[in-house]
Design a protein around this motif. Sequence first.
Motif, short mmCIF file in Angstrom:
data_model
loop_
_atom_site.label_atom_id
_atom_site.label_comp_id
_atom_site.label_asym_id
_atom_site.label_seq_id
_atom_site.Cartn_x
_atom_site.Cartn_y
_atom_site.Cartn_z
N TRP A 48 0.84 -1.20 0.00
CA TRP A 48 0.00 0.00 0.00
C TRP A 48 0.87 1.25 0.00
N ASN A 49 1.91 1.23 0.84
CA ASN A 49 2.76 2.40 0.98
C ASN A 49 3.68 2.63 -0.21
N SER A 50 3.96 1.60 -0.97
CA SER A 50 4.86 1.75 -2.13
C SER A 50 4.11 2.13 -3.40
N LYS A 51 2.79 2.19 -3.31
CA LYS A 51 1.98 2.54 -4.48
C LYS A 51 2.12 4.02 -4.77
#
Length: 122
Positions: free
Chosen positions: A116-119
């Motif tokens: 989610w955070n790397s999107k």
Amino acid sequence: MSGRFLRGDVMSAACPSRVVLKHITSRWGVLVLMALEGETRRFSELRRLIGGVSERMLAQTLQWLEADGLVKRVAFEVVPPHVEYSLTPLGQQGATKVRELADWVEVSFPEILQHWNSKPAS
């Protein structure tokens, strides 16, 4: 009957087992099954245990699971009304399966959160 009919064909849009799958795997269905796993509970107790569920959605979910033969509802003829819910043997089997899935989600959540955070922002 063919083996395919006896087992069902959940990938088919016309498969009636999709209705049961929807009831069991809905957000509230999973949580109700988990809350009742090995326990008998009253409606108000379920509502307190399952954060965020409305009275209407809890009642509807319990009705669906009861109609599917997964939840047993016992109403006592007293004032005020007293109703208890528990799992049938079939419901206990289902609860075991959804608990495994929920446990996997919780254990895997840190990895999921990384995705989610790397999107990239849209």
